[in-house]
Design a protein around this motif. Structure first.
Motif, PDB file in Angstrom:
ATOM      1  N   TYR A  34     -10.253   1.884   0.659  1.00  0.00           N
ATOM      2  CA  TYR A  34      -9.143   0.887   1.214  1.00  0.00           C
ATOM      3  C   TYR A  34      -8.104   0.620   0.102  1.00  0.00           C
ATOM      4  N   SER A  35      -7.139   0.449   0.535  1.00  0.00           N
ATOM      5  CA  SER A  35      -5.947   0.190  -0.131  1.00  0.00           C
ATOM      6  C   SER A  35      -5.723  -1.362   0.000  1.00  0.00           C
ATOM      7  N   SER A  54      -3.076   1.700  -4.395  1.00  0.00           N
ATOM      8  CA  SER A  54      -3.606   2.664  -3.409  1.00  0.00           C
ATOM      9  C   SER A  54      -4.861   3.053  -3.826  1.00  0.00           C
ATOM     10  N   SER A  56      -5.891   6.127  -2.841  1.00  0.00           N
ATOM     11  CA  SER A  56      -6.112   7.684  -3.311  1.00  0.00           C
ATOM     12  C   SER A  56      -6.028   7.769  -4.849  1.00  0.00           C
ATOM     13  N   VAL A 101      -6.668  -2.386   3.945  1.00  0.00           N
ATOM     14  CA  VAL A 101      -6.104  -1.150   5.031  1.00  0.00           C
ATOM     15  C   VAL A 101      -7.030   0.107   4.575  1.00  0.00           C
ATOM     16  N   ASP A 102      -7.629   0.695   5.390  1.00  0.00           N
ATOM     17  CA  ASP A 102      -8.431   2.024   5.132  1.00  0.00           C
ATOM     18  C   ASP A 102      -7.415   3.311   5.331  1.00  0.00           C
ATOM     19  N   LEU A 103      -6.585   3.252   4.323  1.00  0.00           N
ATOM     20  CA  LEU A 103      -5.407   4.324   4.197  1.00  0.00           C
ATOM     21  C   LEU A 103      -5.416   4.668   2.804  1.00  0.00           C
ATOM     22  N   THR A 105      -2.731   5.206   1.029  1.00  0.00           N
ATOM     23  CA  THR A 105      -1.517   4.281   0.518  1.00  0.00           C
ATOM     24  C   THR A 105      -1.618   2.937   0.827  1.00  0.00           C
ATOM     25  N   CYS A 106      -1.207   2.357  -0.020  1.00  0.00           N
ATOM     26  CA  CYS A 106      -0.895   0.778   0.291  1.00  0.00           C
ATOM     27  C   CYS A 106       0.393   0.423   0.769  1.00  0.00           C
ATOM     28  N   VAL A 108       2.245   0.509   3.306  1.00  0.00           N
ATOM     29  CA  VAL A 108       2.343   0.413   4.883  1.00  0.00           C
ATOM     30  C   VAL A 108       2.549  -0.665   5.254  1.00  0.00           C
ATOM     31  N   GLN A 112      -0.294  -3.258   9.559  1.00  0.00           N
ATOM     32  CA  GLN A 112      -1.377  -2.352   9.661  1.00  0.00           C
ATOM     33  C   GLN A 112      -2.520  -2.678   8.830  1.00  0.00           C
ATOM     34  N   TYR A 113      -2.472  -3.795   8.285  1.00  0.00           N
ATOM     35  CA  TYR A 113      -3.697  -4.018   7.180  1.00  0.00           C
ATOM     36  C   TYR A 113      -4.553  -4.714   8.109  1.00  0.00           C
TER      37      TYR A 113
END
Length: 126
Positions: A34-35, A54, A56, A101-103, A105-106, A108, A112-113
């Motif tokens: 999660y970001s 982020s 990643s 958010v499960d991406l 990168t933060c 976004v 989207q969160y």
């Protein structure tokens, strides 16, 4: 999944606060990663994203108005994200929220969160 913010309060101009965003229901160290983003909303103003980290690569990002004063960090062992706020000014007064958010990168859009905390009040006043 639950996010809980803490650490807000009343502080004088020039002072510091450290906000915490504690997560439960997921673990920062495990998939899905999660970001995290910190947002704030002042009375009569729109919500704005101010700092994020982020998942990643742990990279952090800030809006210009807080750059150099605020620092976002993540402690995977405690499943907590922090926002260290220094040199606070009255214009920093707002309710501060963290969101996840499960991406990877933060960077976004806010919509989207997927998960949001209930917020913590920060008031900067003499």
């Amino acid at each position: 999944v639950q996010l809980v913010e803490s650490g807000g309060g009343l502080v004088q101009p020039g002072g510091s606060l450290r906000l915490s965003c504690s997560a439960s229901g997921f673990n920062f160290a495990y998939y899905p990663y999660y970001s995290i983003h910190w947002f704030r909303q002042a009375p009569g103003k729109e919500r704005e994203g101010i700092a994020c980290i982020s998942s990643s690569d742990g990279s952090s990002h800030y809006i210009d108005s807080v750059k150099g004063r605020f620092t976002i960090s993540r402690d995977n062992a405690k499943n907590t994200v922090y926002l260290q706020m220094n040199s606070l000014a009255p214009e920093d007064t707002a309710v501060y929220y963290c969101a996840a958010v499960d991406l990877p990168t933060c960077l976004v859009a806010a919509d989207q969160y997927q998960y949001w905390g209930h917020g913590t009040q920060v008031t900067v006043s003499s």
